[in-house]
Structure formats: C-alpha cells, structure tokens
Motif scaffolding. Sequence first.
Motif, PDB file in Angstrom:
ATOM      1  N   ARG A  87       1.039  -1.292   0.032  1.00 14.52           N
ATOM      2  CA  ARG A  87       0.047   0.003   0.019  1.00 14.52           C
ATOM      3  C   ARG A  87       0.931   1.283  -0.021  1.00 14.52           C
ATOM      4  O   ARG A  87       0.706   2.143  -0.900  1.00 14.52           O
ATOM      5  CB  ARG A  87      -1.026  -0.011   1.202  1.00 14.52           C
ATOM      6  CG  ARG A  87      -1.861   1.309   1.361  1.00 14.52           C
ATOM      7  CD  ARG A  87      -2.659   1.287   2.311  1.00 14.52           C
ATOM      8  NE  ARG A  87      -1.915   1.196   3.770  1.00 14.52           N
ATOM      9  CZ  ARG A  87      -1.138   2.320   4.180  1.00 14.52           C
ATOM     10  NH1 ARG A  87      -1.241   3.489   3.525  1.00 14.52           N
ATOM     11  NH2 ARG A  87      -0.581   2.054   5.356  1.00 14.52           N
ATOM     12  N   GLN A  88       1.858   1.479   0.961  1.00 13.37           N
ATOM     13  CA  GLN A  88       2.314   2.862   1.014  1.00 13.37           C
ATOM     14  C   GLN A  88       3.302   2.969  -0.265  1.00 13.37           C
ATOM     15  O   GLN A  88       3.583   3.939  -0.603  1.00 13.37           O
ATOM     16  CB  GLN A  88       3.310   2.637   2.230  1.00 13.37           C
ATOM     17  CG  GLN A  88       2.536   2.931   3.418  1.00 13.37           C
ATOM     18  CD  GLN A  88       3.624   2.803   4.689  1.00 13.37           C
ATOM     19  OE1 GLN A  88       4.718   2.392   4.797  1.00 13.37           O
ATOM     20  NE2 GLN A  88       3.083   3.487   5.643  1.00 13.37           N
ATOM     21  N   ARG A  89       4.091   1.664  -0.764  1.00 13.29           N
ATOM     22  CA  ARG A  89       4.994   2.102  -2.179  1.00 13.29           C
ATOM     23  C   ARG A  89       3.765   2.324  -3.220  1.00 13.29           C
ATOM     24  O   ARG A  89       4.377   3.287  -4.011  1.00 13.29           O
ATOM     25  CB  ARG A  89       5.783   0.794  -2.296  1.00 13.29           C
ATOM     26  CG  ARG A  89       6.847   0.606  -1.239  1.00 13.29           C
ATOM     27  CD  ARG A  89       7.827  -0.326  -1.804  1.00 13.29           C
ATOM     28  NE  ARG A  89       8.832  -0.643  -1.125  1.00 13.29           N
ATOM     29  CZ  ARG A  89       9.832  -1.529  -0.972  1.00 13.29           C
ATOM     30  NH1 ARG A  89       9.646  -2.404  -2.344  1.00 13.29           N
ATOM     31  NH2 ARG A  89      10.666  -1.702  -0.359  1.00 13.29           N
ATOM     32  N   PHE A  90       2.912   1.801  -2.995  1.00 12.09           N
ATOM     33  CA  PHE A  90       1.544   1.813  -4.202  1.00 12.09           C
ATOM     34  C   PHE A  90       1.133   3.522  -4.339  1.00 12.09           C
ATOM     35  O   PHE A  90       1.208   4.059  -5.210  1.00 12.09           O
ATOM     36  CB  PHE A  90       0.639   1.084  -4.200  1.00 12.09           C
ATOM     37  CG  PHE A  90      -0.213   1.147  -5.498  1.00 12.09           C
ATOM     38  CD1 PHE A  90       0.073   0.920  -6.653  1.00 12.09           C
ATOM     39  CD2 PHE A  90      -1.550   1.471  -5.254  1.00 12.09           C
ATOM     40  CE1 PHE A  90      -0.717   1.055  -7.824  1.00 12.09           C
ATOM     41  CE2 PHE A  90      -2.418   1.416  -6.218  1.00 12.09           C
ATOM     42  CZ  PHE A  90      -1.921   1.226  -7.594  1.00 12.09           C
ATOM     43  N   GLU A  91       0.926   4.045  -2.985  1.00  9.29           N
ATOM     44  CA  GLU A  91       0.546   5.445  -2.842  1.00  9.29           C
ATOM     45  C   GLU A  91       1.584   6.243  -3.258  1.00  9.29           C
ATOM     46  O   GLU A  91       1.724   7.196  -3.885  1.00  9.29           O
ATOM     47  CB  GLU A  91       0.232   5.625  -1.325  1.00  9.29           C
ATOM     48  CG  GLU A  91      -0.988   4.817  -1.012  1.00  9.29           C
ATOM     49  CD  GLU A  91      -1.355   5.186   0.468  1.00  9.29           C
ATOM     50  OE1 GLU A  91      -0.300   5.604   1.372  1.00  9.29           O
ATOM     51  OE2 GLU A  91      -2.474   4.868   0.957  1.00  9.29           O
TER      52      GLU A  91
END
Length: 66
Positions: free
Chosen positions: A53-57
């Motif tokens: 999630r964080q890397r995708f954001e």
Amino acid sequence: MAEEIGILAKDKFCLTIEEASSYLGTEEKNLRKLVNSNAGFVIQNGLKILIKRQRFEQFLDNLSSI
C-alpha cells in the motif's frame, strides 16, 4: 478475513486488487495493468497478487492519470 476483525485498508501493509480498487475508487482492470508493470509495489503469492500500500501510494503520487 481482515474486514472480519476490523482492519481498514488504510491500515494494512498489503492490499488485494479488489481492496486497492475500492480504496482508490478506480477499476480493477486499470490496477491489473499497473500491476503488470510491477514497479516495486507488488508481492505475488502463487496466483494471488498483493499490493504494498505505502509504496503504491508513493508510485501514484507521481502519476497524473491511471
């Protein structure tokens, strides 16, 4: 399963395609295209695709369209 214990998508480390689609408000087919590029935010567990999630954001912050 995570919904059963009350974990919100914004609090999860990884999201399924379905969860990410709901979280971002975009279509699953668009996410699947992005996942195929595998820009460092994908974990594949057999046939199951998980999105960090964080890397995708962070990746999405640099895009102007999906």
